[in-house]
Design a protein around this motif. Structure first.
Motif, PDB file in Angstrom:
ATOM      1  N   LYS A  22       9.165  -1.061  -5.448  1.00  0.00           N
ATOM      2  CA  LYS A  22      10.620  -0.866  -5.495  1.00  0.00           C
ATOM      3  C   LYS A  22      11.267  -1.550  -4.291  1.00  0.00           C
ATOM      4  N   PHE A  23      12.337  -2.308  -4.531  1.00  0.00           N
ATOM      5  CA  PHE A  23      13.100  -2.912  -3.445  1.00  0.00           C
ATOM      6  C   PHE A  23      13.974  -1.833  -2.827  1.00  0.00           C
ATOM      7  N   ASP A  24      13.650  -1.435  -1.607  1.00  0.00           N
ATOM      8  CA  ASP A  24      14.355  -0.341  -0.942  1.00  0.00           C
ATOM      9  C   ASP A  24      14.620  -0.706   0.513  1.00  0.00           C
ATOM     10  N   PRO A  25      15.713  -1.416   0.787  1.00  0.00           N
ATOM     11  CA  PRO A  25      16.023  -1.820   2.160  1.00  0.00           C
ATOM     12  C   PRO A  25      16.142  -0.653   3.130  1.00  0.00           C
ATOM     13  N   GLU A  26      16.443   0.537   2.623  1.00  0.00           N
ATOM     14  CA  GLU A  26      16.600   1.693   3.499  1.00  0.00           C
ATOM     15  C   GLU A  26      15.297   2.073   4.212  1.00  0.00           C
ATOM     16  N   ARG A  27      14.163   1.538   3.775  1.00  0.00           N
ATOM     17  CA  ARG A  27      12.893   1.788   4.490  1.00  0.00           C
ATOM     18  C   ARG A  27      12.998   1.345   5.953  1.00  0.00           C
ATOM     19  N   PHE A  28      13.820   0.313   6.197  1.00  0.00           N
ATOM     20  CA  PHE A  28      13.889  -0.292   7.513  1.00  0.00           C
ATOM     21  C   PHE A  28      15.157   0.050   8.276  1.00  0.00           C
ATOM     22  N   ASN A  29      15.892   1.061   7.823  1.00  0.00           N
ATOM     23  CA  ASN A  29      17.054   1.463   8.614  1.00  0.00           C
ATOM     24  C   ASN A  29      16.570   2.217   9.861  1.00  0.00           C
ATOM     25  N   GLU A  81      16.798   5.157  10.946  1.00  0.00           N
ATOM     26  CA  GLU A  81      16.232   6.492  10.737  1.00  0.00           C
ATOM     27  C   GLU A  81      14.825   6.442  10.138  1.00  0.00           C
ATOM     28  N   ASN A  82      14.570   5.508   9.226  1.00  0.00           N
ATOM     29  CA  ASN A  82      13.310   5.482   8.489  1.00  0.00           C
ATOM     30  C   ASN A  82      12.233   4.580   9.071  1.00  0.00           C
ATOM     31  N   LYS A  83      12.607   3.543   9.804  1.00  0.00           N
ATOM     32  CA  LYS A  83      11.596   2.579  10.246  1.00  0.00           C
ATOM     33  C   LYS A  83      10.573   3.188  11.206  1.00  0.00           C
ATOM     34  N   LYS A  84      10.887   4.306  11.827  1.00  0.00           N
ATOM     35  CA  LYS A  84       9.925   4.970  12.715  1.00  0.00           C
ATOM     36  C   LYS A  84       8.734   5.539  11.936  1.00  0.00           C
ATOM     37  N   ASN A  85       8.885   5.678  10.606  1.00  0.00           N
ATOM     38  CA  ASN A  85       7.805   6.203   9.767  1.00  0.00           C
ATOM     39  C   ASN A  85       6.789   5.143   9.355  1.00  0.00           C
ATOM     40  N   ILE A  86       7.072   3.877   9.672  1.00  0.00           N
ATOM     41  CA  ILE A  86       6.177   2.783   9.307  1.00  0.00           C
ATOM     42  C   ILE A  86       5.296   2.467  10.513  1.00  0.00           C
ATOM     43  N   PRO A  87       3.958   2.592  10.368  1.00  0.00           N
ATOM     44  CA  PRO A  87       3.081   2.263  11.493  1.00  0.00           C
ATOM     45  C   PRO A  87       3.261   0.806  11.931  1.00  0.00           C
ATOM     46  N   LYS A  88       3.119   0.583  13.206  1.00  0.00           N
ATOM     47  CA  LYS A  88       3.345  -0.743  13.787  1.00  0.00           C
ATOM     48  C   LYS A  88       2.523  -1.825  13.084  1.00  0.00           C
ATOM     49  N   CYS A  89       1.284  -1.512  12.742  1.00  0.00           N
ATOM     50  CA  CYS A  89       0.399  -2.515  12.151  1.00  0.00           C
ATOM     51  C   CYS A  89       0.592  -2.668  10.634  1.00  0.00           C
ATOM     52  N   ALA A  90       1.529  -1.948  10.032  1.00  0.00           N
ATOM     53  CA  ALA A  90       1.698  -2.000   8.581  1.00  0.00           C
ATOM     54  C   ALA A  90       2.802  -2.956   8.146  1.00  0.00           C
ATOM     55  N   PHE A  91       3.428  -3.663   9.077  1.00  0.00           N
ATOM     56  CA  PHE A  91       4.436  -4.657   8.723  1.00  0.00           C
ATOM     57  C   PHE A  91       4.145  -5.937   9.493  1.00  0.00           C
ATOM     58  N   ILE A  92       3.694  -6.953   8.752  1.00  0.00           N
ATOM     59  CA  ILE A  92       3.265  -8.217   9.357  1.00  0.00           C
ATOM     60  C   ILE A  92       3.997  -9.365   8.626  1.00  0.00           C
ATOM     61  N   PRO A  93       5.286  -9.539   8.858  1.00  0.00           N
ATOM     62  CA  PRO A  93       6.016 -10.528   8.068  1.00  0.00           C
ATOM     63  C   PRO A  93       5.639 -11.983   8.376  1.00  0.00           C
ATOM     64  N   PHE A  94       5.264 -12.286   9.598  1.00  0.00           N
ATOM     65  CA  PHE A  94       4.970 -13.675   9.972  1.00  0.00           C
ATOM     66  C   PHE A  94       3.570 -13.846  10.546  1.00  0.00           C
ATOM     67  N   GLY A  95       2.717 -12.850  10.390  1.00  0.00           N
ATOM     68  CA  GLY A  95       1.367 -12.970  10.936  1.00  0.00           C
ATOM     69  C   GLY A  95       1.423 -12.643  12.372  1.00  0.00           C
ATOM     70  N   ASP A 143       0.843  -1.192   0.000  1.00  0.00           N
ATOM     71  CA  ASP A 143       0.000   0.000   0.000  1.00  0.00           C
ATOM     72  C   ASP A 143       0.884   1.249   0.000  1.00  0.00           C
ATOM     73  N   PRO A 144       0.739   2.113  -1.024  1.00  0.00           N
ATOM     74  CA  PRO A 144       1.578   3.320  -1.082  1.00  0.00           C
ATOM     75  C   PRO A 144       1.354   4.278   0.083  1.00  0.00           C
ATOM     76  N   LYS A 145       0.238   4.120   0.807  1.00  0.00           N
ATOM     77  CA  LYS A 145       0.005   4.948   1.988  1.00  0.00           C
ATOM     78  C   LYS A 145       1.072   4.663   3.060  1.00  0.00           C
ATOM     79  N   TYR A 146       1.527   3.418   3.135  1.00  0.00           N
ATOM     80  CA  TYR A 146       2.520   3.034   4.137  1.00  0.00           C
ATOM     81  C   TYR A 146       3.935   2.948   3.565  1.00  0.00           C
ATOM     82  N   TYR A 147       4.032   2.572   2.291  1.00  0.00           N
ATOM     83  CA  TYR A 147       5.334   2.357   1.657  1.00  0.00           C
ATOM     84  C   TYR A 147       5.381   3.087   0.312  1.00  0.00           C
TER      85      TYR A 147
END
Length: 93
Positions: A70-77, A79-93, A61-65
């Motif tokens: 685009k493969f952009d590992p820097e989203r999770f560095n 400095e940037n990972k604080k911009n991702i809402p807690k509920c918007a990353f669910i890698p293992f359920g 969802d472009p609202k969160y990412y």
């Protein structure tokens, strides 16, 4: 490759290619979703109703990412990972 670099690459890979596309849960307390359109009634989710959570759709969802395809590992560095809402990353359920 150092651990931090490996971790952010793995995390971005899990965002783009989650092992499960959706997951299902049962509602444990009543919840009300706001109406989509003005004038519509809210949707009530009763206790015990199955709810499907669209992991792949949330992770793309472009609202969160911005630029979700685009493969952009820097989203999770650090400095940037604080911009991702807690509920918007669910890698293992």
């Amino acid at each position: 490759m150092n651990f931090i670099l490996y971790y952010i690459h793995l995390t971005e890979t899990m965002r783009m290619y989650p092992p499960a596309l959706t997951m299902q849960r049962l509602c444990t307390k009543p919840y009300e979703l706001p109406p989509i359109n003005e004038g519509d009634k809210p949707f009530r989710i009763p206790v015990g109703m199955p709810v499907i959570i669209p992991i792949y759709a949330i992770h793309h969802d472009p609202k969160y990412y911005p630029e979700p395809e685009k493969f952009d590992p820097e989203r999770f560095n650090e400095e940037n990972k604080k911009n991702i809402p807690k509920c918007a990353f669910i890698p293992f359920g």
